[in-house]
Write a protein that holds these residues in place. Structure first.
Motif, PDB file in Angstrom:
ATOM      1  N   GLN A  27       0.817  -1.221   0.000  1.00  7.88           N
ATOM      2  CA  GLN A  27       0.000   0.000   0.000  1.00  7.88           C
ATOM      3  C   GLN A  27       0.852   1.273   0.000  1.00  7.88           C
ATOM      4  OE1 GLN A  27      -0.256  -2.520   2.110  1.00  7.88           O
ATOM      5  NE2 GLN A  27      -0.363  -1.904   4.251  1.00  7.88           N
ATOM      6  N   TYR A  28       2.144   1.115   0.355  1.00  5.85           N
ATOM      7  CA  TYR A  28       3.037   2.280   0.390  1.00  5.85           C
ATOM      8  C   TYR A  28       3.981   2.362  -0.809  1.00  5.85           C
ATOM      9  CZ  TYR A  28       1.405   2.673   5.180  1.00  5.85           C
ATOM     10  OH  TYR A  28       0.619   2.810   6.294  1.00  5.85           O
ATOM     11  N   LEU A  29       3.917   1.383  -1.699  1.00  8.64           N
ATOM     12  CA  LEU A  29       4.800   1.447  -2.870  1.00  8.64           C
ATOM     13  C   LEU A  29       4.459   2.689  -3.688  1.00  8.64           C
ATOM     14  CD1 LEU A  29       4.889  -2.283  -4.017  1.00  8.64           C
ATOM     15  CD2 LEU A  29       6.566  -1.038  -2.643  1.00  8.64           C
ATOM     16  N   THR A  30       5.472   3.307  -4.264  1.00  7.26           N
ATOM     17  CA  THR A  30       5.255   4.583  -4.964  1.00  7.26           C
ATOM     18  C   THR A  30       4.589   4.380  -6.325  1.00  7.26           C
ATOM     19  OG1 THR A  30       7.178   5.475  -3.862  1.00  7.26           O
ATOM     20  CG2 THR A  30       6.399   6.685  -5.775  1.00  7.26           C
ATOM     21  N   LEU A  31       3.547   5.163  -6.514  1.00  7.27           N
ATOM     22  CA  LEU A  31       2.792   5.155  -7.766  1.00  7.27           C
ATOM     23  C   LEU A  31       2.638   6.622  -8.142  1.00  7.27           C
ATOM     24  CD1 LEU A  31       1.424   2.871  -9.320  1.00  7.27           C
ATOM     25  CD2 LEU A  31      -0.626   3.263  -8.004  1.00  7.27           C
ATOM     26  N   MET A  57       0.731   4.065  -2.978  1.00  4.71           N
ATOM     27  CA  MET A  57      -0.432   3.490  -3.678  1.00  4.71           C
ATOM     28  C   MET A  57      -1.761   3.775  -2.987  1.00  4.71           C
ATOM     29  SD  MET A  57      -1.104  -0.323  -5.123  1.00  4.71           S
ATOM     30  CE  MET A  57       0.323  -0.941  -4.369  1.00  4.71           C
ATOM     31  N   ILE A  58      -1.812   3.690  -1.676  1.00  4.73           N
ATOM     32  CA  ILE A  58      -3.076   3.857  -0.939  1.00  4.73           C
ATOM     33  C   ILE A  58      -3.691   5.251  -1.139  1.00  4.73           C
ATOM     34  CG2 ILE A  58      -1.952   4.505   1.240  1.00  4.73           C
ATOM     35  CD1 ILE A  58      -4.164   3.045   2.729  1.00  4.73           C
ATOM     36  N   TYR A  59      -2.857   6.226  -1.492  1.00  2.00           N
ATOM     37  CA  TYR A  59      -3.335   7.600  -1.685  1.00  2.00           C
ATOM     38  C   TYR A  59      -4.507   7.645  -2.678  1.00  2.00           C
ATOM     39  CZ  TYR A  59      -3.224  12.399  -3.544  1.00  2.00           C
ATOM     40  OH  TYR A  59      -3.558  13.655  -3.972  1.00  2.00           O
ATOM     41  N   ASP A  71       2.411  -0.637  12.124  1.00  2.00           N
ATOM     42  CA  ASP A  71       2.703   0.163  10.931  1.00  2.00           C
ATOM     43  C   ASP A  71       3.780   1.220  11.232  1.00  2.00           C
ATOM     44  OD1 ASP A  71       1.148   1.073   8.117  1.00  2.00           O
ATOM     45  OD2 ASP A  71       2.266   2.661   9.123  1.00  2.00           O
ATOM     46  N   GLN A  72       4.784   1.278  10.349  1.00  2.63           N
ATOM     47  CA  GLN A  72       5.893   2.209  10.530  1.00  2.63           C
ATOM     48  C   GLN A  72       5.900   3.285   9.442  1.00  2.63           C
ATOM     49  OE1 GLN A  72       9.136   1.163  12.487  1.00  2.63           O
ATOM     50  NE2 GLN A  72       7.599   0.037  13.639  1.00  2.63           N
ATOM     51  N   ASP A  73       4.980   3.204   8.518  1.00  2.83           N
ATOM     52  CA  ASP A  73       5.115   4.005   7.306  1.00  2.83           C
ATOM     53  C   ASP A  73       4.090   5.126   7.142  1.00  2.83           C
ATOM     54  OD1 ASP A  73       7.298   2.384   5.954  1.00  2.83           O
ATOM     55  OD2 ASP A  73       5.801   0.852   6.407  1.00  2.83           O
ATOM     56  N   TRP A  74       2.895   4.945   7.681  1.00  3.97           N
ATOM     57  CA  TRP A  74       1.813   5.912   7.466  1.00  3.97           C
ATOM     58  C   TRP A  74       2.256   7.347   7.759  1.00  3.97           C
ATOM     59  CZ3 TRP A  74      -2.935   6.091   5.328  1.00  3.97           C
ATOM     60  CH2 TRP A  74      -3.759   7.176   5.659  1.00  3.97           C
ATOM     61  N   ASP A  75       2.945   7.526   8.889  1.00  4.61           N
ATOM     62  CA  ASP A  75       3.318   8.877   9.330  1.00  4.61           C
ATOM     63  C   ASP A  75       4.416   9.530   8.491  1.00  4.61           C
ATOM     64  OD1 ASP A  75       1.423   8.883  11.301  1.00  4.61           O
ATOM     65  OD2 ASP A  75       2.778   8.084  12.838  1.00  4.61           O
ATOM     66  N   HIS A  76       4.970   8.791   7.547  1.00  6.19           N
ATOM     67  CA  HIS A  76       5.996   9.396   6.685  1.00  6.19           C
ATOM     68  C   HIS A  76       5.388  10.274   5.595  1.00  6.19           C
ATOM     69  CE1 HIS A  76       8.855   5.832   7.708  1.00  6.19           C
ATOM     70  NE2 HIS A  76       8.745   6.705   8.682  1.00  6.19           N
ATOM     71  N   TYR A  77       4.051  10.239   5.494  1.00 10.80           N
ATOM     72  CA  TYR A  77       3.393  10.979   4.408  1.00 10.80           C
ATOM     73  C   TYR A  77       2.465  12.046   4.979  1.00 10.80           C
ATOM     74  CZ  TYR A  77       4.980   6.797   1.991  1.00 10.80           C
ATOM     75  OH  TYR A  77       5.747   5.777   1.516  1.00 10.80           O
ATOM     76  N   ASP A  78       2.147  13.023   4.134  1.00 14.29           N
ATOM     77  CA  ASP A  78       1.260  14.106   4.543  1.00 14.29           C
ATOM     78  C   ASP A  78      -0.159  13.806   4.042  1.00 14.29           C
ATOM     79  OD1 ASP A  78      -0.038  16.417   5.122  1.00 14.29           O
ATOM     80  OD2 ASP A  78       1.170  17.708   3.812  1.00 14.29           O
ATOM     81  N   TRP A  79      -1.082  13.614   4.981  1.00 13.99           N
ATOM     82  CA  TRP A  79      -2.454  13.243   4.614  1.00 13.99           C
ATOM     83  C   TRP A  79      -3.439  14.399   4.827  1.00 13.99           C
ATOM     84  CZ3 TRP A  79      -2.293   8.895   2.004  1.00 13.99           C
ATOM     85  CH2 TRP A  79      -1.280   7.973   2.282  1.00 13.99           C
TER      86      TRP A  79
END
Ligand code: C5P
Length: 234
Positions: A24-28, A33-35, A58-66
């Motif tokens: 879900q975090y792979l870059t697209l 991807m989940i974006y 989960d270690q990844d969600w907070d690396h992005y701006d939602w």
């Protein structure tokens, strides 16, 4: 009034992608991807809230701006060992937060289906919102179907008449879906419709198209990237 609420289970590890980063975090394009699932669901006027169920680890969600989704997006860290468990935990958590009524419609959508369109989503809502059971997007099987054995030899050709490939969103009322998932706990359930079927009910199949495929293998990611890119320049 009955609400439409989206739930995105995103607590999987995506091991078939062969990547350490959950799929879900792979870059697209320029986003994880989940974006894209969040964007399509939250920009739909019918959808009141979008819940995302993450793994407690989960270690990844907070690396992005939602931030752009803050009006509708709610994150739950209650994912389970299976997709069905993640969905069920999410449904119970939204109930505990008084965010849902028993008859509200829940639209469960895979984080790994980034190419869902607004048109498909609107069609699902329109065709299912008066249905006594609920329903899902699906496509009639196009290829000839072979049953194989463990040695990859064909046992027989299966008829593809009335065979559909299930997609998401899958749309059911909260109370019914919780009951169905609790009754099938521990069984191999790979989508919500299977749990509803186990109760003797027949969900409605709403014709979708193959753009709404699930990113499962590395080559799927390249295809999704092309579709997203083509849409961005259209
Ligand atoms: O692995 P698969 O492609 O079937 O996953 C479908 C969806 O279910 C993905 O969005 C994935 O993150 C989610 N899932 C989950 N909890 C699990 C396994 C999968 O939320 N334990």
């Amino acid at each position: 009034m009955t609400k439409f609420i989206a739930l995105i289970p995103a607590a999987g590890s995506g091991s078939r992608m062969g990547n350490a980063l959950p799929k879900q975090y792979l870059t697209l394009g320029n986003h994880p991807m989940i974006y894209y699932a969040i964007k399509t669901l939250s920009s739909n006027a019918n959808i009141a809230k979008v819940f995302v169920v993450l793994s407690p680890e989960d270690q990844d969600w907070d690396h992005y701006d939602w931030h752009e989704f803050s009006a509708k997006l709610i994150v739950l860290n209650c994912g389970g060992a299976t997709r069905a468990e993640s969905v069920c935990n999410g449904l119970l958590a939204m109930q505990q937060n008084n965010a849902v009524d028993t008859q509200d419609w829940i639209l469960v959508h895979d984080a790994a289906r980034p190419c869902l369109t607004t048109l498909q989503l609107d069609k699902l809502i329109e065709e299912v919102c008066e249905d006594p059971v609920g329903g899902l997007l699906a496509v009639p099987a196009a290829d000839t179907l072979k049953r194989g054995d463990a040695k990859h030899r064909i046992v027989r050709t299966e008829s593809r008449e009335n065979i559909w490939q299930a997609q998401t969103p899958q749309m059911f009322r909260h109370e019914l879906l919780v009951k169905a998932l609790q009754q099938t706990e521990g069984k191999m359930i790979t989508d919500e419709a299977s749990a509803i079927e186990a109760m003797g009910l027949s969900p409605k199949l709403v014709i979708s198209d193959s753009y709404n495929f699930k990113v499962t293998y590395p080559q799927d990611l390249a295809l999704a990237e092309l579709i997203i890119y083509k849409r961005s320049i259209a």
